[in-house]
Design a protein around this motif. Structure first.
Motif, PDB file in Angstrom:
ATOM      1  N   LYS A  14       0.831  -1.205   0.000  1.00  0.00           N
ATOM      2  CA  LYS A  14       0.000   0.000   0.000  1.00  0.00           C
ATOM      3  C   LYS A  14       0.865   1.254   0.000  1.00  0.00           C
ATOM      4  N   ARG A  15       1.906   1.245   0.860  1.00  0.00           N
ATOM      5  CA  ARG A  15       2.786   2.418   0.919  1.00  0.00           C
ATOM      6  C   ARG A  15       3.510   2.615  -0.406  1.00  0.00           C
ATOM      7  N   GLN A  16       3.921   1.528  -1.030  1.00  0.00           N
ATOM      8  CA  GLN A  16       4.624   1.632  -2.310  1.00  0.00           C
ATOM      9  C   GLN A  16       3.722   2.229  -3.385  1.00  0.00           C
ATOM     10  N   ARG A  17       2.455   1.819  -3.410  1.00  0.00           N
ATOM     11  CA  ARG A  17       1.519   2.383  -4.386  1.00  0.00           C
ATOM     12  C   ARG A  17       1.257   3.864  -4.128  1.00  0.00           C
ATOM     13  N   LEU A  18       1.106   4.234  -2.856  1.00  0.00           N
ATOM     14  CA  LEU A  18       0.898   5.646  -2.538  1.00  0.00           C
ATOM     15  C   LEU A  18       2.113   6.487  -2.919  1.00  0.00           C
ATOM     16  N   LEU A  19       3.315   5.960  -2.661  1.00  0.00           N
ATOM     17  CA  LEU A  19       4.523   6.703  -3.015  1.00  0.00           C
ATOM     18  C   LEU A  19       4.671   6.834  -4.533  1.00  0.00           C
ATOM     19  N   ALA A  20       4.284   5.813  -5.271  1.00  0.00           N
ATOM     20  CA  ALA A  20       4.345   5.900  -6.736  1.00  0.00           C
ATOM     21  C   ALA A  20       3.383   6.965  -7.244  1.00  0.00           C
ATOM     22  N   TYR A  21       2.190   7.015  -6.670  1.00  0.00           N
ATOM     23  CA  TYR A  21       1.216   8.032  -7.057  1.00  0.00           C
ATOM     24  C   TYR A  21       1.739   9.422  -6.723  1.00  0.00           C
ATOM     25  N   LEU A  22       2.280   9.573  -5.503  1.00  0.00           N
ATOM     26  CA  LEU A  22       2.802  10.869  -5.083  1.00  0.00           C
ATOM     27  C   LEU A  22       3.971  11.295  -5.954  1.00  0.00           C
ATOM     28  N   SER A  23       4.792  10.349  -6.354  1.00  0.00           N
ATOM     29  CA  SER A  23       5.927  10.645  -7.216  1.00  0.00           C
ATOM     30  C   SER A  23       5.475  11.189  -8.567  1.00  0.00           C
ATOM     31  N   ASN A  24       4.389  10.655  -9.086  1.00  0.00           N
ATOM     32  CA  ASN A  24       3.880  11.114 -10.377  1.00  0.00           C
ATOM     33  C   ASN A  24       3.183  12.467 -10.282  1.00  0.00           C
ATOM     34  N   LYS A  25       2.487  12.726  -9.171  1.00  0.00           N
ATOM     35  CA  LYS A  25       1.676  13.940  -9.050  1.00  0.00           C
ATOM     36  C   LYS A  25       2.428  15.119  -8.441  1.00  0.00           C
ATOM     37  N   LYS A  26       3.160  14.873  -7.335  1.00  0.00           N
ATOM     38  CA  LYS A  26       3.852  15.955  -6.626  1.00  0.00           C
ATOM     39  C   LYS A  26       5.284  15.519  -6.367  1.00  0.00           C
ATOM     40  N   ARG A  27       6.145  15.724  -7.318  1.00  0.00           N
ATOM     41  CA  ARG A  27       7.528  15.236  -7.225  1.00  0.00           C
ATOM     42  C   ARG A  27       8.292  15.897  -6.074  1.00  0.00           C
ATOM     43  N   VAL A  28       8.091  17.181  -5.841  1.00  0.00           N
ATOM     44  CA  VAL A  28       8.812  17.889  -4.776  1.00  0.00           C
ATOM     45  C   VAL A  28       8.386  17.354  -3.408  1.00  0.00           C
ATOM     46  N   SER A  29       7.088  17.183  -3.226  1.00  0.00           N
ATOM     47  CA  SER A  29       6.566  16.652  -1.966  1.00  0.00           C
ATOM     48  C   SER A  29       7.060  15.227  -1.741  1.00  0.00           C
ATOM     49  N   TYR A  30       7.154  14.460  -2.812  1.00  0.00           N
ATOM     50  CA  TYR A  30       7.654  13.086  -2.734  1.00  0.00           C
ATOM     51  C   TYR A  30       9.102  13.061  -2.245  1.00  0.00           C
ATOM     52  N   LYS A  31       9.940  13.907  -2.819  1.00  0.00           N
ATOM     53  CA  LYS A  31      11.357  13.959  -2.420  1.00  0.00           C
ATOM     54  C   LYS A  31      11.508  14.370  -0.959  1.00  0.00           C
ATOM     55  N   GLU A  32      10.739  15.387  -0.525  1.00  0.00           N
ATOM     56  CA  GLU A  32      10.795  15.834   0.865  1.00  0.00           C
ATOM     57  C   GLU A  32      10.372  14.722   1.815  1.00  0.00           C
ATOM     58  N   LEU A  33       9.321  14.013   1.451  1.00  0.00           N
ATOM     59  CA  LEU A  33       8.813  12.931   2.296  1.00  0.00           C
ATOM     60  C   LEU A  33       9.812  11.789   2.389  1.00  0.00           C
ATOM     61  N   MET A  34      10.457  11.461   1.287  1.00  0.00           N
ATOM     62  CA  MET A  34      11.437  10.377   1.290  1.00  0.00           C
ATOM     63  C   MET A  34      12.624  10.706   2.192  1.00  0.00           C
ATOM     64  N   THR A  35      13.099  11.942   2.142  1.00  0.00           N
ATOM     65  CA  THR A  35      14.224  12.318   2.996  1.00  0.00           C
ATOM     66  C   THR A  35      13.797  12.435   4.451  1.00  0.00           C
TER      67      THR A  35
END
Length: 95
Positions: A56-77
């Protein structure tokens, strides 16, 4: 990385329905289950639950990566999560 570290987020800071909050919540559950499974190696139902939450987390992160790349990078770090190898492959392929 500290495996038993649990991240706390108050509901005033984040919207509980947002993707970022859901990823925070799943990450906390994953860390708790991982520490539980270190002591109870044959708890197969918890292993199954962990795999479901990881998916589930992997699917949410993939969606976030496609829609909001900056937010995705901040969340990953912020959560100290490694980027999925398959995710980075598709990202390179699409760009």
């Amino acid at each position: 990385m500290v495996k038993n570290k649990v991240i706390s987020v108050t509901s005033e800071e984040e919207n509980r329905g947002s993707i970022e909050f859901q990823v925070f919540n799943f990450t906390n559950k994953i860390r708790r289950l991982t520490s539980h499974l270190e002591f109870h190696r044959k708890d197969y139902l918890s292993q199954r639950g962990l795999r479901k939450i990881l998916g589930k987390r992997q699917r949410l992160l993939a969606y976030l990566s496609n829609k909001k790349r900056v937010s995705y990078k901040e969340l990953m770090t912020q959560l100290d999560i490694r980027e999925s190898k398959t995710r980075s492959f598709f990202h390179l392929k699409n760009n």
